[in-house]
Design a protein around this motif. Structure first.
Motif, PDB file in Angstrom:
ATOM      1  N   ALA A 204       0.835  -1.204   0.000  1.00  0.00           N
ATOM      2  CA  ALA A 204       0.000   0.000   0.000  1.00  0.00           C
ATOM      3  C   ALA A 204       0.871   1.257   0.000  1.00  0.00           C
ATOM      4  N   LEU A 205       1.981   1.226   0.739  1.00  0.00           N
ATOM      5  CA  LEU A 205       2.882   2.371   0.774  1.00  0.00           C
ATOM      6  C   LEU A 205       3.520   2.623  -0.591  1.00  0.00           C
ATOM      7  N   VAL A 206       3.915   1.557  -1.274  1.00  0.00           N
ATOM      8  CA  VAL A 206       4.502   1.706  -2.613  1.00  0.00           C
ATOM      9  C   VAL A 206       3.479   2.317  -3.567  1.00  0.00           C
ATOM     10  N   LEU A 207       2.246   1.845  -3.522  1.00  0.00           N
ATOM     11  CA  LEU A 207       1.192   2.374  -4.380  1.00  0.00           C
ATOM     12  C   LEU A 207       0.904   3.836  -4.052  1.00  0.00           C
ATOM     13  N   ALA A 208       0.840   4.165  -2.770  1.00  0.00           N
ATOM     14  CA  ALA A 208       0.579   5.551  -2.368  1.00  0.00           C
ATOM     15  C   ALA A 208       1.713   6.474  -2.796  1.00  0.00           C
ATOM     16  N   THR A 209       2.941   6.007  -2.676  1.00  0.00           N
ATOM     17  CA  THR A 209       4.090   6.815  -3.087  1.00  0.00           C
ATOM     18  C   THR A 209       4.059   7.068  -4.591  1.00  0.00           C
ATOM     19  N   THR A 210       3.779   6.029  -5.355  1.00  0.00           N
ATOM     20  CA  THR A 210       3.696   6.170  -6.810  1.00  0.00           C
ATOM     21  C   THR A 210       2.585   7.132  -7.199  1.00  0.00           C
TER      22      THR A 210
END
Length: 117
Positions: free
Chosen positions: A11-17
């Motif tokens: 979820a953090l990777v998706l939010a960062t992207t």
């Protein structure tokens, strides 16, 4: 991104992207608005010219320096902290209004069936 991190690494990777993609939209939006204002030039006073959006170049330059020159990363952290503290009531008010507008619009879209969760 803080909220996304509580749901795990994916979820953090998706939010960062998503956040980075949204931040990159400033370039085409600014260029598009500049072109639109330039086309409306006949309505402006003779001899007046819109100011270039130097803040965009400054933002991109500062981002590149902090990203590619490790010696400036500490300075980048300081500048970011000063920028966070340098806001007044107007940006806060704008943020609250935007939050209300987007929230109400999202709720209306969900309630009318235009958006499915």
């Amino acid at each position: 991104m803080g909220a996304a991190s509580s749901y795990g690494r994916e979820a953090l990777v998706l939010a960062t992207t998503t956040k980075l993609a949204r931040a990159l939209w400033i370039v085409p939006v600014t260029l598009g608005l500049g072109a639109w204002v330039r086309r409306r030039g006949s309505r402006r006073q003779e001899g007046s010219r819109p100011k270039p959006p130097w803040f965009v170049l400054g933002f991109l330059g500062a981002s590149a320096i902090v990203t590619f020159l490790p010696a400036f990363r500490a300075s980048g952290v300081v500048v970011a902290e000063v920028a966070r503290r340098g806001h007044g009531i107007r940006p806060l008010f704008q943020g609250v209004l935007l939050w209300l507008f987007v929230g109400a619009g999202s709720l209306a879209a969900i309630a009318t069936g235009l958006a499915t969760p």
